[in-house]
Enzyme design. Structure first.
Site, PDB file in Angstrom:
ATOM      1  CB  VAL A 191      -0.975  -0.002   1.206  1.00 48.87           C
ATOM      2  CG1 VAL A 191      -1.808   1.272   1.222  1.00 48.87           C
ATOM      3  CG2 VAL A 191      -1.882  -1.223   1.138  1.00 48.87           C
ATOM      4  CB  SER A 227       0.392  -8.443   5.570  1.00 55.20           C
ATOM      5  OG  SER A 227       0.061  -8.144   6.891  1.00 55.20           O
ATOM      6  CG  LEU A 259      -4.403 -16.782  -4.581  1.00 54.00           C
ATOM      7  CD1 LEU A 259      -3.549 -16.965  -3.342  1.00 54.00           C
ATOM      8  CD2 LEU A 259      -5.444 -17.877  -4.670  1.00 54.00           C
ATOM      9  CG  HIS A 303      -5.330 -16.193   6.303  1.00 52.47           C
ATOM     10  ND1 HIS A 303      -6.376 -17.056   6.108  1.00 52.47           N
ATOM     11  CD2 HIS A 303      -4.727 -16.044   5.088  1.00 52.47           C
ATOM     12  CE1 HIS A 303      -6.401 -17.411   4.824  1.00 52.47           C
ATOM     13  NE2 HIS A 303      -5.415 -16.821   4.190  1.00 52.47           N
ATOM     14  CE1 TYR A 360      -4.896 -18.274  -0.413  1.00 49.14           C
ATOM     15  CE2 TYR A 360      -6.701 -17.743   1.067  1.00 49.14           C
ATOM     16  CZ  TYR A 360      -5.352 -17.700   0.752  1.00 49.14           C
ATOM     17  OH  TYR A 360      -4.468 -17.089   1.604  1.00 49.14           O
ATOM     18  CB  THR A 368      -7.105  -8.027  -4.108  1.00 47.83           C
ATOM     19  OG1 THR A 368      -6.693  -9.366  -3.856  1.00 47.83           O
ATOM     20  CG2 THR A 368      -8.171  -8.018  -5.179  1.00 47.83           C
ATOM     21  CG  ASP A 374     -30.578  12.289  -0.167  1.00 47.23           C
ATOM     22  OD1 ASP A 374     -29.872  11.602   0.622  1.00 47.23           O
ATOM     23  OD2 ASP A 374     -31.705  11.931  -0.533  1.00 47.23           O
ATOM     24  CD  GLU A 427     -38.927  13.024   8.324  1.00 53.17           C
ATOM     25  OE1 GLU A 427     -38.184  13.890   8.815  1.00 53.17           O
ATOM     26  OE2 GLU A 427     -38.636  12.378   7.305  1.00 53.17           O
TER      27      GLU A 427
HETATM   28  C1  LIG Z   1      -1.230 -15.519   5.003  1.00 57.43           C
HETATM   29  C2  LIG Z   1      -1.771 -14.359   4.243  1.00 57.43           C
HETATM   30  C3  LIG Z   1      -2.322 -14.554   3.006  1.00 57.43           C
HETATM   31  C4  LIG Z   1      -2.832 -13.494   2.290  1.00 57.43           C
HETATM   32  N1  LIG Z   1      -3.299 -13.721   1.053  1.00 57.43           N
HETATM   33  C5  LIG Z   1      -3.696 -12.678   0.298  1.00 57.43           C
HETATM   34  C6  LIG Z   1      -4.069 -12.886  -1.045  1.00 57.43           C
HETATM   35  O1  LIG Z   1      -4.008 -13.994  -1.553  1.00 57.43           O
HETATM   36  N2  LIG Z   1      -4.521 -11.829  -1.750  1.00 57.43           N
HETATM   37  C7  LIG Z   1      -4.583 -10.583  -1.211  1.00 57.43           C
HETATM   38  O2  LIG Z   1      -5.007  -9.662  -1.891  1.00 57.43           O
HETATM   39  N3  LIG Z   1      -4.211 -10.355   0.055  1.00 57.43           N
HETATM   40  C8  LIG Z   1      -3.762 -11.365   0.823  1.00 57.43           C
HETATM   41  N4  LIG Z   1      -3.378 -11.157   2.110  1.00 57.43           N
HETATM   42  C9  LIG Z   1      -3.544  -9.819   2.703  1.00 57.43           C
HETATM   43  C10 LIG Z   1      -2.418  -8.890   2.280  1.00 57.43           C
HETATM   44  O3  LIG Z   1      -1.197  -9.549   2.398  1.00 57.43           O
HETATM   45  C11 LIG Z   1      -2.385  -7.644   3.132  1.00 57.43           C
HETATM   46  O4  LIG Z   1      -3.663  -7.143   3.300  1.00 57.43           O
HETATM   47  C12 LIG Z   1      -1.497  -6.579   2.496  1.00 57.43           C
HETATM   48  O5  LIG Z   1      -0.234  -7.124   2.193  1.00 57.43           O
HETATM   49  C13 LIG Z   1      -1.327  -5.402   3.420  1.00 57.43           C
HETATM   50  O6  LIG Z   1      -0.432  -4.505   2.850  1.00 57.43           O
HETATM   51  P1  LIG Z   1       0.044  -3.231   3.688  1.00 57.43           P
HETATM   52  O7  LIG Z   1       0.995  -2.488   2.826  1.00 57.43           O
HETATM   53  O8  LIG Z   1      -1.140  -2.522   4.205  1.00 57.43           O
HETATM   54  O9  LIG Z   1       0.736  -3.837   4.971  1.00 57.43           O
HETATM   55  P2  LIG Z   1       2.191  -4.433   5.176  1.00 57.43           P
HETATM   56  O10 LIG Z   1       2.674  -5.181   4.040  1.00 57.43           O
HETATM   57  O11 LIG Z   1       2.153  -5.158   6.483  1.00 57.43           O
HETATM   58  O12 LIG Z   1       3.069  -3.152   5.320  1.00 57.43           O
HETATM   59  C14 LIG Z   1       3.015  -2.326   6.461  1.00 57.43           C
HETATM   60  C15 LIG Z   1       4.412  -1.834   6.707  1.00 57.43           C
HETATM   61  O13 LIG Z   1       4.421  -0.886   7.749  1.00 57.43           O
HETATM   62  C16 LIG Z   1       5.637  -1.012   8.431  1.00 57.43           C
HETATM   63  N5  LIG Z   1       5.500  -0.398   9.755  1.00 57.43           N
HETATM   64  C17 LIG Z   1       4.555  -0.663  10.665  1.00 57.43           C
HETATM   65  N6  LIG Z   1       4.745   0.064  11.772  1.00 57.43           N
HETATM   66  C18 LIG Z   1       5.838   0.816  11.538  1.00 57.43           C
HETATM   67  C19 LIG Z   1       6.553   1.782  12.302  1.00 57.43           C
HETATM   68  N7  LIG Z   1       6.174   2.123  13.547  1.00 57.43           N
HETATM   69  N8  LIG Z   1       7.653   2.341  11.758  1.00 57.43           N
HETATM   70  C20 LIG Z   1       8.035   2.027  10.505  1.00 57.43           C
HETATM   71  N9  LIG Z   1       7.417   1.112   9.744  1.00 57.43           N
HETATM   72  C21 LIG Z   1       6.320   0.522  10.258  1.00 57.43           C
HETATM   73  C22 LIG Z   1       5.844  -2.501   8.495  1.00 57.43           C
HETATM   74  O14 LIG Z   1       7.196  -2.853   8.704  1.00 57.43           O
HETATM   75  C23 LIG Z   1       5.335  -2.950   7.145  1.00 57.43           C
HETATM   76  O15 LIG Z   1       6.353  -3.073   6.200  1.00 57.43           O
HETATM   77  C24 LIG Z   1      -2.832 -12.207   2.839  1.00 57.43           C
HETATM   78  C25 LIG Z   1      -2.292 -12.000   4.095  1.00 57.43           C
HETATM   79  C26 LIG Z   1      -1.769 -13.055   4.792  1.00 57.43           C
HETATM   80  C27 LIG Z   1      -1.188 -12.810   6.134  1.00 57.43           C
END
Ligand SMILES: Cc1cc2nc3c(=O)[nH]c(=O)nc-3n(C[C@H](O)[C@H](O)[C@H](O)COP(=O)(O)OP(=O)(O)OC[C@H]3O[C@@H](n4cnc5c(N)ncnc54)[C@H](O)[C@@H]3O)c2cc1C
Length: 800
Positions: A14, A44, A51, A219, A250, A350, A536, A631
Site C-alpha cells: 500500500v 503482510s 491471489l 490466517h 483457496y 488485490t 442528500d 416526521e
Molecule cells: C497468510 C496471508 C495470506 C494473504 N493472502 C492474500 C491474497 O491472496 N490476496 C490478497 O489480496 N491479500 C492477501 N493477504 C492480505 C495482504 O497480504 C495484506 O492485506 C497486504 O499485504 C497489506 O499490505 P500493507 O501495505 O497494508 O501492509 P504491510 O505489508 O504489512 O506493510 C506495512 C508496513 O508498515 C511497516 N510499519 C509498521 N509500523 C511501523 C513503524 N512504527 N515504523 C516504521 N514502519 C512501520 C511494516 O514494517 C510494514 O512493512 C494475505 C495476508 C496473509 C497474512
C-alpha cells in the site's frame, strides 16, 4: 501552491503504491519509512500468496482490484492465469450466478462453467465433486514483493526517499496538525503523514490519539510438497487460481507444489501491541507459528476436491497476520482531529494499487474522481462502531464469514442489540421482526399485523427476495396508503447546525437555498468539489440561527465539521432524540386532535415546534412514503410517551405500526432516491434525477462550478424500471446481450402491483417504454423503463 512534504509510514504494497501514485502526480517531496528491510519488510505483503480475485459485491472494491491488475501487469508483477471459483452445493452455485451478475454489472468478464469445463480449466479438480464454476480470465497471482519493489523504484526515480530500518516511534503535532515523524534515527518534518502500517496501524494511529478500528487476525497458509498432478511443472503457475468457498479454501500453484489458504479455522485475533519487532520475530513480525490442528479439516477438504493431493504432504505453513475491519472494507482518509494525519489501512494486495491511486487523487486534488470512496472513508463509523470490543467481535466474525453467502439484508448477529429507540418495548409487544441499521434495532415488519393479510393478495417473491421478508410487508404498505401508519424513523441521522454563521455555512455547503423563513424545510444535496453527490439532506430552519439537518450518516457530520467556521456549531442529536413518521390519508385525523397547531395550515415542506399531548415535538411535514403526514421528533426521554399518545389516539383510526420493508416499497413507488444505494459520490444531481434540488442561481456553493460543466454532459441516468419479478439490487441490466448498466434499489410496489427496480442506464436507453432485461441469478427478467414517479405524480396525497 507549494507541494507539501509527505511521510508515508510503511513500505508494504500500500505504501509503495501511494509513493508511486503521488510522485507520478508531481508530489515528490515524499519519504517512505519502514522499520524493516525493503522491499521484503516483514509485513503482510512480504508473505502474501498474492491471489487476486477481483469480483466483489462492492463496485468500488471491484474497480480498485481491476486497476491493481492492470497496473501489476504493466509492472511485470502479475501472472494472469485467471481465477476459478467452484461450487459444491446448490446454494453456492446460485451464489456464483450472483457473483457473475456483480462482475457483469461492474464490467469484469466472467464465464459460468459446467463441472467438466471447470476441470478442463484446472486439471487437479475432481469434476464429480463440483456442480459448476465461475471463471474470471483476468484474475491471477500478484507478486507482492516485486510490485513493492517496482513501485518504489519508479518513485525513487522521481525523487522519493525510501528509508529502510527506520522505526517510527512518535508523530509530532502542533496546533492540531502534524509537523514531524519521529523515528529511531531522527526526526523527519512533514506536512502530511500517511499511515500505511498494515497490522501495526492501530499502534501508529494512537501516536496522534486516533482510534483505528482494525483487528489483526492470523490466517493459515500452508504449502504442500510435490503434488503428483503438478510433477515436472517448470513455470510457477499455469492453472487459474482456485477458490473452494464452500470449504473456506483457496489454492495457488508454486511450480510442482500447492499453496493452500484457509478461513475455516477459529478466529485468532491479536492486538497490534503484541506484534513482535523485526529483530525479535523468528521469521518476520507478521508470521506466527503454524498450528496444524487448526488446518486438519482444510487438508481433508483439499484432498476431497483435488485427488492428486492425496499422496502429497503439507510441508510448511504459517499463521500469517493481516487486517480485518468491522465491515470488510478498508480505512481511508484523514483523521477527524489531527490535520494532515491520513490512513490507508486494511487493504488487500488485490486492491492495493487502486487504493494508492485513490489516496493520491484525494491528497493532490482534494477528492478522488476515479473511485467512489464513501464505503471506505475512515470517518464512516458511528461512535459505538469504534469501541474496542465491537471492533474485535466484528473483525473475528468477518474473518469467519469471508467466503460466506451473505444476503444484502442479513443483519449482524453479534453484538446485538446495541441501539434501541424508546419505542422498542412497544415494538417488541407487536412482535417486530428486527433488522439492524447503524446499530439500531429497526423493525422490518410487525407479526402483530398478520390479521391485515385477510382479504389481500400479496405476491410472494422468488429466491432471495423472499428472505427477510413476509407478506405482512405488503399488507403494511397497502394499509399505509389506505389509512395511517407509524414508522420508527429514529435511525435516520439528525444534526443540529447553529450559530451566527449557520445560514452562510449551509448556503455554501448545500445545493439548496436554505435562507428562507423559520419553519421552512429544504430538500437539497451536499456535493463534493467535483460535483459528485456526497449526501442528500433535508434542512429544516427552526430558528434564525438554528437548523435541523436530516442526514445520511457519519460522513455528513464529518464533512460539516471539516468545513464549519468557528461561528457555527454542528451537533449530532440522533442519540438523544427519536422520530416517528405518521403517514397515510388519515394522518391528520389522528394527529390534529392531539395538538393546538393548525395542521392544515402547516403546509408541505414546512415544520413547527409544538406539542403532541404532553410531549414537546418538532413536526416536519415530509414523507418518504408519499403520503400526508409528519416526521415527529422528540427527545428520547419523551419518546415512549409520544408513541403511546399517538397509538392511543390512533385506535379510532385503525393505526398500525409499519416497518422498513413497507417503507422501501412505498419510497420506490414515489421514486425517492436513497444515498449510498441509488446514488453515490460518483454521480451528479442531473444524472440522478435530482436537478430540481440544485439552485444554481443562489450564489456559490461547493461543487457548483463543476456542476456547470457536468450539467451539459449527462450520458447516463438513474432510471425507473417496471418488472414482473422482484430483484435484489446490484444485478446487471442488458440491452439484448450487451450489459448496459446495473440495478440499485428494487422492491415490489404493493400499490401499483408491479416489481420496481431503479438502475443506472445509458441516457439513450432511459426513455419510457424502452425494453431491457435484468440478469437475476441464472435467468433474465424482462423490464421496461417507466415514467416516474409511479405513484401519485400530481402529489395530491402529499399536498392534501
Ligand atoms: C497468510 C496471508 C495470506 C494473504 N493472502 C492474500 C491474497 O491472496 N490476496 C490478497 O489480496 N491479500 C492477501 N493477504 C492480505 C495482504 O497480504 C495484506 O492485506 C497486504 O499485504 C497489506 O499490505 P500493507 O501495505 O497494508 O501492509 P504491510 O505489508 O504489512 O506493510 C506495512 C508496513 O508498515 C511497516 N510499519 C509498521 N509500523 C511501523 C513503524 N512504527 N515504523 C516504521 N514502519 C512501520 C511494516 O514494517 C510494514 O512493512 C494475505 C495476508 C496473509 C497474512
Amino acid at each position: 501552491m507549494t507541494v507539501p512534504s509527505v511521510v508515508i509510514i510503511g513500505a508494504g504494497v500500500v505504501g509503495a503504491a501511494l509513493a508511486d501514485e503521488l510522485s507520478a502526480r508531481g508530489w515528490t517531496d515524499v519519504t517512505v519509512v519502514d522499520q524493516g528491510d525493503v522491499p521484503a519488510t516483514g509485513g503482510s505483503s512480504s508473505h502474501a500468496p498474492g491471489l487476486v480475485f477481483q469480483i466483489n459485491g462492492s463496485k468500488t472494491m471491484t474497480e480498485m482490484a481491476r486497476y491493481t491488475v492492470e497496473k501489476f501487469v504493466e509492472l511485470d508483477s502479475f501472472h494472469q492465469v485467471g481465477g476459478l471459483e467452484v461450487a459444491t452445493t446448490p446454494k453456492r452455485l446460485a451464489e456464483l450466478h450472483r457473483r457473475h451478475g456483480w462482475a457483469t454489472a461492474w464490467g469484469i468478464e466472467t464465464h459460468l462453467l459446467t463441472p467438466e469445463e471447470s476441470a478442463a480449466r484446472h486439471s487437479l479438480l475432481d469434476a464429480d465433486k463440483v456442480l459448476g464454476g465461475l471463471y474470471i480470465p483476468t484474475d491471477g497471482l500478484a507478486k507482492a514483493v516485486k510490485a513493492v519493489d517496482a513501485q518504489l523504484t519508479r518513485a525513487r526515480e522521481r525523487g522519493v526517499r525510501v528509508l529502510a530500518r527506520h522505526e517510527v516511534l512518535d508523530i509530532r503535532t502542533e496546533g492540531g496538525k502534524v509537523v514531524a515523524v519521529v523515528t529511531d534515527q531522527g526526526e523527519i518534518a512533514a506536512d502530511i503523514v500517511v499511515c500505511c502500517a498494515g497490522i501495526w496501524g492501530p499502534r501508529v494511529a494512537r501516536m496522534v490519539g486516533m482510534n483505528l478500528p482494525l483487528t489483526p487476525l492470523a490466517h493459515q497458509l500452508a504449502w504442500t510438497g510435490q503434488v503428483p498432478g503438478l510433477a515436472g511443472q517448470t513455470v510457477e503457475c499455469s492453472r487459474p487460481i482456485l477458490r473452494h468457498q464452500d470449504a473456506d479454501l483457496y489454492f495457488r500453484e508454486r511450480f510442482d507444489t500447492l499453496g493452500i489458504g484457509y478461513y475455516g479455522h477459529r478466529p485468532m485475533p491479536i492486538s497490534a501491541d503484541d506484534i513482535l519487532s523485526v529483530d525479535e520475530a523468528e521469521v518476520m513480525p507478521s508470521v506466527l507459528t503454524f498450528t496444524p490442528d487448526d488446518f486438519a479439516e482444510a487438508w481433508s477438504d483439499t484432498q476431497e476436491l483435488l485427488p492428486s493431493t492425496r499422496s502429497a504432504k503439507v510441508e510448511e505453513g504459517i499463521n500469517g497476520l493481516f487486517s480485518f475491519t468491522t465491515d470488510h472494507l478498508p480505512l481511508m482518509g484523514e483523521s477527524p482531529e489531527v490535520k494532515g494525519f491520513w490512513v490507508a489501512e486494511a487493504v488487500w494486495v488485490t486492491h492495493s494499487a487502486g487504493v494508492g491511486r485513490a489516496m493520491a487523487e484525494w491528497l493532490v486534488d482534494g477528492h478522488c474522481t476515479t473511485f467512489d470512496l464513501h464505503e471506505c472513508d475512515v470517518n464512516r463509523f458511528e461512535p459505538h462502531q469504534v469501541a474496542p470490543d465491537y471492533v474485535r467481535a466484528r473483525g473475528c466474525q468477518n474473518y469467519v464469514e469471508v467466503y460466506d453467502i451473505i444476503h444484502p439484508l442479513q443483519p449482524m448477529r453479534e453484538p446485538r442489540p446495541l441501539r434501541t429507540s424508546p419505542f422498542h418495548p412497544r415494538q417488541q409487544e407487536l412482535c417486530a421482526a428486527f433488522l439492524e441499521a447503524s446499530g439500531w434495532e429497526r423493525p422490518q415488519w410487525y407479526a402483530a399485523n398478520a390479521p391485515l393479510l385477510s382479504g389481500r393478495e400479496i405476491p410472494t417473491p422468488g429466491d432471495w427476495a423472499a428472505r427477510y421478508w413476509s407478506p405482512i410487508v405488503g399488507a403494511e404498505a397497502q394499509a399505509t396508503r389506505e389509512g395511517v401508519a407509524m414508522y420508527d424513523m429514529t435511525a435516520l441521522k439528525r444534526l443540529e447546525v447553529s450559530g451566527p454563521g449557520a445560514v452562510a455555512f449551509l448556503q455554501r455547503l448545500t445545493t439548496g437555498d436554505v435562507d428562507k423563513s423559520i419553519g421552512s424545510v429544504t430538500y437539497c444535496l451536499l456535493l463534493d468539489h467535483d460535483g459528485g453527490i456526497r449526501s442528500d439532506v433535508t434542512v429544516a430552519r427552526l430558528g434564525a440561527q438554528e437548523f435541523q439537518v436530516g442526514a445520511n450518516g457519519n460522513l455528513d457530520l464529518d464533512w460539516m465539521e471539516r468545513h464549519r467556521p468557528a461561528d457555527v456549531f454542528v451537533r449530532d442529536i440522533t442519540p438523544g432524540t427519536c422520530c416517528i413518521g405518521v403517514w397515510g390519508p388519515k394522518a391528520r385525523d389522528l394527529v390534529q386532535p392531539l395538538t393546538v397547531t393548525d395542521l392544515k395550515a402547516l403546509r408541505y415542506f414546512r415544520g413547527a415546534r409544538t406539542h403532541i399531548g404532553n410531549v414537546p415535538v418538532t413536526m416536519l411535514r415530509l414523507s418518504y412514503v408519499g403520503e400526508l403526514g409528519w416526521e415527529i421528533y422528540t427527545t428520547s426521554d419523551m419518546g415512549l410517551k409520544l408513541w403511546d399518545t399517538l397509538w392511543e389516539a390512533g385506535r379510532d383510526h385503525g393505526v398500525i405500526a409499519a416497518g422498513r420493508g413497507a417503507f422501501t416499497s412505498l419510497r420506490l413507488e414515489k421514486g425517492y432516491r436513497s444515498f449510498g444505494t441509488d446514488m453515490t459520490f460518483e454521480h451528479d444531481p442531473y444524472e440522478a434525477g435530482l436537478g430540481f434540488a440544485v439552485k444554481l442561481d443562489k450564489g456559490d456553493f461547493i461543487g457548483r462550478e463543476a456542476l456547470l460543466a457536468r450539467k451539459e454532459s449527462v450520458t447516463r441516468r438513474l432510471t425507473c424500471l417496471l418488472t414482473d419479478e422482484v430483484v435484489m439490487g446490484k444485478e446487471p441490466v442488458y440491452d439484448g446481450e450487451r450489459p448496459v448498466g446495473y440495478v440499485t434499489s428494487a422492491a415490489y410496489g404493493y400499490t401499483i402491483g408491479k416489481g420496481i427496480a431503479y438502475a443506472w442506464l445509458p441516457a439513450s436507453l432511459a426513455d419510457p417504454g424502452q425494453a431491457v432485461q435484468i440478469g437475476y441469478f441464472d435467468r433474465r427478467v424482462d423490464a421496461v423503463v417507466a415514467e416516474e414517479p409511479l405513484f401519485d405524480p400530481a402529489m395530491t396525497r402529499l399536498r392534501g
